[in-house]
Design an enzyme around this catalytic site. Structure first.
Site, PDB file in Angstrom:
ATOM      1  CD  GLU A 179      -1.605   2.046  -4.353  1.00  0.00           C
ATOM      2  OE1 GLU A 179      -1.062   0.913  -4.348  1.00  0.00           O
ATOM      3  OE2 GLU A 179      -2.383   2.432  -3.464  1.00  0.00           O
ATOM      4  NE  ARG A 209      -5.741   7.768   3.389  1.00  0.00           N
ATOM      5  CZ  ARG A 209      -5.088   8.899   3.182  1.00  0.00           C
ATOM      6  NH1 ARG A 209      -5.352   9.970   3.926  1.00  0.00           N
ATOM      7  NH2 ARG A 209      -4.177   8.988   2.234  1.00  0.00           N
ATOM      8  N   GLY A 210      -5.195   3.079   4.187  1.00  0.00           N
ATOM      9  CA  GLY A 210      -4.569   1.796   3.897  1.00  0.00           C
ATOM     10  C   GLY A 210      -3.421   1.438   4.815  1.00  0.00           C
ATOM     11  CD1 TRP A 266      -1.882   5.481  11.104  1.00  0.00           C
ATOM     12  CD2 TRP A 266      -0.435   4.800   9.534  1.00  0.00           C
ATOM     13  NE1 TRP A 266      -1.174   4.446  11.636  1.00  0.00           N
ATOM     14  CE2 TRP A 266      -0.280   3.997  10.696  1.00  0.00           C
ATOM     15  CE3 TRP A 266       0.359   4.536   8.421  1.00  0.00           C
ATOM     16  CZ2 TRP A 266       0.645   2.958  10.776  1.00  0.00           C
ATOM     17  CZ3 TRP A 266       1.282   3.502   8.504  1.00  0.00           C
ATOM     18  CH2 TRP A 266       1.421   2.731   9.658  1.00  0.00           C
ATOM     19  CG  ASP A 296      -5.828  21.175   8.987  1.00  0.00           C
ATOM     20  OD1 ASP A 296      -6.603  21.971   8.426  1.00  0.00           O
ATOM     21  OD2 ASP A 296      -6.126  20.586  10.045  1.00  0.00           O
ATOM     22  CG  ASN A 314      -1.810   1.247   1.247  1.00  0.00           C
ATOM     23  OD1 ASN A 314      -2.827   1.281   0.548  1.00  0.00           O
ATOM     24  ND2 ASN A 314      -1.450   2.253   2.023  1.00  0.00           N
ATOM     25  CE1 TYR A 327      -2.064   7.358   4.880  1.00  0.00           C
ATOM     26  CE2 TYR A 327       0.000   6.150   5.130  1.00  0.00           C
ATOM     27  CZ  TYR A 327      -1.319   6.202   4.704  1.00  0.00           C
ATOM     28  OH  TYR A 327      -1.891   5.097   4.110  1.00  0.00           O
TER      29      TYR A 327
END
EC number: 4.1.1.98
Length: 492
Positions: A243, A199-200, A195, A292, A177, A181
């Site tokens: 990916e 999430r993965g 993370w 953020d 994966n 992050y």
């Protein structure tokens, strides 16, 4: 637009005048954010700060790349497309791979073969010797403070790794994966891995921890990866495709991977810097606060600590960084470009959708506007529910506005006109409680759990109203054509 790695992409940008080298000494502490923010808002070039300076005035050994994805056009280039509009073709490919249709005949089957051949020919190529392992720091040599890690905002608690591509693998899983992050610097060899639980990377870690409660969990973080691999990590790639394979398809060449020195994870061989290490059982730390993408400083929370055991890098590596803040920022620009990828994916599931837009002012994902060819009463509400549930990327979308296909979803004047003329606030508003919400959303009543609102701004059908519905005013085409002919004579 083929390129091999980040350096190749930088050279291509520089040749086209889309990257600017900054020779003047600039500090990663606030100064880079100020410069990059001004340049991004002006739709300016990518920036390569050649001489970052430390707090004591001495210089870091490595340059900093910033504002790489500061325009949608550069995002498209990174995905191998020559324009933003071409990103829809990538979305169409992903839509087909997500739910492939049986061929309608021999001719149709053969027409799909080139695409499938291209995809499967892009399987990653594993090499033994890699540029990213030309230099190796181990043990006492590991020192994260030697990297020009950016301190983005005045009230940020510490420097923050922002473009780290985190590589993980769950137990009994062949596929790795990739996720991005943010990671807070807390020590010479320590980062906080922020993370979210869905999430993965976090899911891989949770599965590993259940089976191996006392064993350190191996992790690798890639800094300065090629754009295709970075963008592949934030694109809704089907579970049947890695990916790395998708990145090869975008880049036009197979992704070269190399096994980490200290674990079995594979990382891009031509990356600039790789952090190898582990997450020890039960080691967490308080993360934040940080400014953020919402434009606010977020709450603090505990996350796992990543212990860096080894740093490998190329000769003269480039450190890739960014900042997140009130839109526009790089994540918002990425959202504008990736929006074009999302449209075909949604249309595959809901053919009645004509367009889809995530306004960057809505923090890239918190509001969506959808246009559709409405076919029956209640149809708009079905589309709302579909958008919320179909792609994981829209799990945290708080507001969805649905309009008819005569409304341009990218024109706020048109959208507001539809909302104010085709909606009744009581009848046409859908409210839901206790749904998944980004934990950074401090407006929600509970961290990670909040409400959603759907606005049906479509024309209403029988069954939705008993009143005679208004007819849109339209000009007479013949009169418009006549006035066009005499317009210059009128001197207006």
């Amino acid at each position: 637009m083929k390129y091999k790695d980040l350096r190749d992409f930088i050279a291509m940008l520089e040749q086209q005048g889309k990257l600017k080298r900054i020779a003047h000494p600039v500090s990663p502490h606030l100064e880079m954010t100020e410069i990059a923010d001004r340049v991004l808002r002006a739709e300016g070039p990518a920036l390569l700060f050649e001489h970052p300076v430390k707090p004591d005035g001495t210089r870091y050994d490595y340059p900093v790349l910033a504002n790489l994805f500061g325009t949608p056009e550069r995002v498209a280039m990174g995905m191998g497309a020559d324009s933003v509009s071409k990103l829809r073709e990538i979305g169409q490919t992903l839509a087909y791979l997500k739910e492939p249709e049986p061929p309608k005949g021999i001719k149709d089957a053969f027409s799909k073969l080139p695409l499938l051949k291209d995809i499967w020919s892009m399987a990653p190529n594993v090499v033994k010797n890699a540029p990213c392992q030309e230099i190796v720091w181990e043990g006492e040599d590991v020192d994260l403070y030697q990297l020009p890690i950016q301190h983005c905002w005045p009230e940020d608690v510490a420097p923050l790794v922002t473009w780290g591509l985190t590589v993980t693998r769950g137990p009994h899983k062949k596929r790795q994966n990739l996720g991005i992050y943010r990671q807070q610097l807390i020590g010479i060899n320590k980062l906080i891995m922020r993370w979210l639980s869905h999430r993965g990377g976090a899911l891989d870690y949770q599965e590993f921890r259940k089976l191996n409660p006392d064993t350190p969990y191996p992790v690798a973080v890639v800094l300065g990866c090629d754009p295709a691999t970075i963008l592949g990590a934030v694109t809704p790639v089907p579970d049947t495709l890695s990916e790395y394979q998708f990145a090869g398809l975008l880049r036009g060449s197979r992704t070269e991977l190399v096994k980490c020195i200290g674990n079995d994870l594979q990382v891009p061989a031509r990356a600039e810097i790789v952090l190898e290490g582990v997450i020890h059982p039960n080691e967490t730390a308080l993360e934040g606060p940080y400014g953020d993408h919402t434009g606010y400083y977020n709450e603090q929370d505990h996350f796992p600590v990543f212990t860096v055991e080894r740093i490998t890098m190329r000769e003269n590596p480039i450190y890739h960084s960014t900042y997140t803040g009130k839109p526009p920022d790089e994540p918002a620009v990425l959202g504008v470009a990736l929006n074009e990828v999302f449209v075909p994916l949604l249309q595959k599931q809901f053919p009645e959708i004509t367009d889809f837009y995530l306004p960057p002012e809505g923090c890239s994902y918190r509001m969506a506007v959808v246009s559709m060819k409405k076919q029956y009463a209640g149809h708009a509400k079905r589309v709302m529910m579909g958008c919320w549930s179909f792609l994981r990327q829209f799990m945290y979308t708080k507001f969805i506005i649905v309009v008819d296909d005569d409304v341009d979803v990218r024109d706020w004047k048109e959208v507001i006109w539809a909302v104010t003329t085709r909606m009744d606030p009581v009848r046409d508003t859908v409210l839901m409680e206790n749904t998944p919400i980004d934990y950074l959303d401090f407006a929600s009543p509970v961290s990670g759990l909040g409400g959603k609102m759907g606005l049906d701004a479509t024309n209403k059908w029988p069954g939705e109203t008993d009143r005679e519905w208004g007819r849109v005013i339209k000009k007479d085409p013949a009169v418009t054509a006549k006035i066009d002919e005499i317009w210059e004579e009128l001197g207006l």
